[in-house]
Design a protein around this motif. Structure first.
Motif, short mmCIF file in Angstrom:
data_model
loop_
_atom_site.label_atom_id
_atom_site.label_comp_id
_atom_site.label_asym_id
_atom_site.label_seq_id
_atom_site.Cartn_x
_atom_site.Cartn_y
_atom_site.Cartn_z
N SER A 187 0.76 -1.24 -0.08
CA SER A 187 -0.05 0.12 0.05
C SER A 187 0.95 1.38 -0.27
O SER A 187 0.57 2.49 -0.60
CB SER A 187 -0.91 0.02 1.25
N TYR A 198 -2.90 6.38 1.27
CA TYR A 198 -2.67 5.14 2.07
C TYR A 198 -3.78 4.15 2.35
O TYR A 198 -3.80 2.86 2.08
CB TYR A 198 -1.86 5.25 3.33
N SER A 199 -4.89 4.91 2.64
CA SER A 199 -6.35 4.06 2.88
C SER A 199 -6.68 3.61 1.55
O SER A 199 -7.10 2.44 1.24
CB SER A 199 -7.32 4.78 3.46
N TYR A 203 -7.38 -0.22 0.45
CA TYR A 203 -8.57 -0.54 -0.06
C TYR A 203 -8.33 -1.69 -1.51
O TYR A 203 -8.87 -2.56 -1.61
CB TYR A 203 -9.12 0.45 -0.35
#
Length: 252
Positions: A187, A198-199, A203
């Motif tokens: 990620s 980053y999220s 995901y």
């Protein structure tokens, strides 16, 4: 002898699996690249005609242009930028290998797909034999990793640890290691390479390795970013070994 035979079988399986993907990538590239180039040229001509006459277009002509534009984008052709982008192909070897990997792993993002009759028929047979091969490959790699897990358990047992505690710690170790190697670290890589948060990287990694594959986030698709050669090949290999890690968790 049995151990050597097992290792040889595993080596042959892994080699055969990657040869299958390489051959598939080469065939998809050969079947789809010319048709894609023609489609890109048609989209560029459509854009040029629109820019020259957009002040004189009727409502019906404008709606037809929008339909053609949407169809081009759905087919992976983005009529933006200059004519030099015509030389860049969605079906170069790196992208073709990535596509072959997503077919056999059943992820199927949907952002890249064969459009020629030959490519579609080949895709049917490629998936027909490739998906079972992928299952066998993941099972074998997962089995190899579970042997490492067993060795770790034996080591802990010899140190005097109870069996229930060993099972829990072994599962926790491989779960934590896998999350770090296949989710957290990639990620960061996607964050740098794709410009995602980053999220978003987490995901994408989860949606990919769970084989959900929505297709809302796909690597190597942003026309305004420069990617290094064989970037998508590396991502495809990450996917395959990430799926093997998930297979290991099921074995555990």
């Amino acid at each position: 002898k049995a151990m050597c035979s097992g290792k040889l079988q595993t080596a042959l399986l892994v080699a055969g699996y990657f040869v299958y993907l390489l051959v598939g990538a080469a065939v998809f590239q050969a079947l789809e690249r010319t048709a894609e180039k023609q489609e890109k040229m048609a989209a560029a001509q459509m854009k040029e005609a629109f820019l020259q006459n957009f002040t004189q277009l009727t409502v019906a002509e404008m709606e037809q242009f929008m339909k053609n534009l949407i169809e081009a984008i759905q087919n992976g052709v983005y009529p933006v930028g200059n004519k030099s982008q015509l030389e860049e192909s969605n079906w170069d070897f790196s992208n073709s290998f990535f596509f072959a990997g997503t077919v056999v792993s059943t992820i199927g993002y949907g952002t890249l797909h064969p459009k020629t009759a030959g490519g579609q028929i080949f895709c049917v047979f490629f998936a027909l034999f490739g998906i079972p091969l992928n299952i066998v490959f993941l099972h074998r790699v997962g089995k190899m990793l579970s042997l490492l897990c067993k060795k770790l358990g034996i080591f802990l047992y010899e140190k005097g640890m109870r069996k229930k505690k060993i099972k829990f710690l072994t599962l926790l170790f491989f779960l934590a290691t896998g999350i770090l190697v296949f989710l957290c670290l990639p990620s960061v890589f996607f964050q740098i390479t794709e410009g995602w948060s980053y999220s978003e990287g987490i995901y994408f990694a989860f949606i990919t390795l769970s084989t959900i594959g929505f297709g809302d986030y796909v690597v190597g698709k942003q026309s305004d970013r420069k990617y290094f050669s064989y970037y998508r090949v590396l991502v495809a290999i990450w996917i395959l070994f990430g799926l093997a890690w998930i297979a290991l968790l099921f074995n555990l």
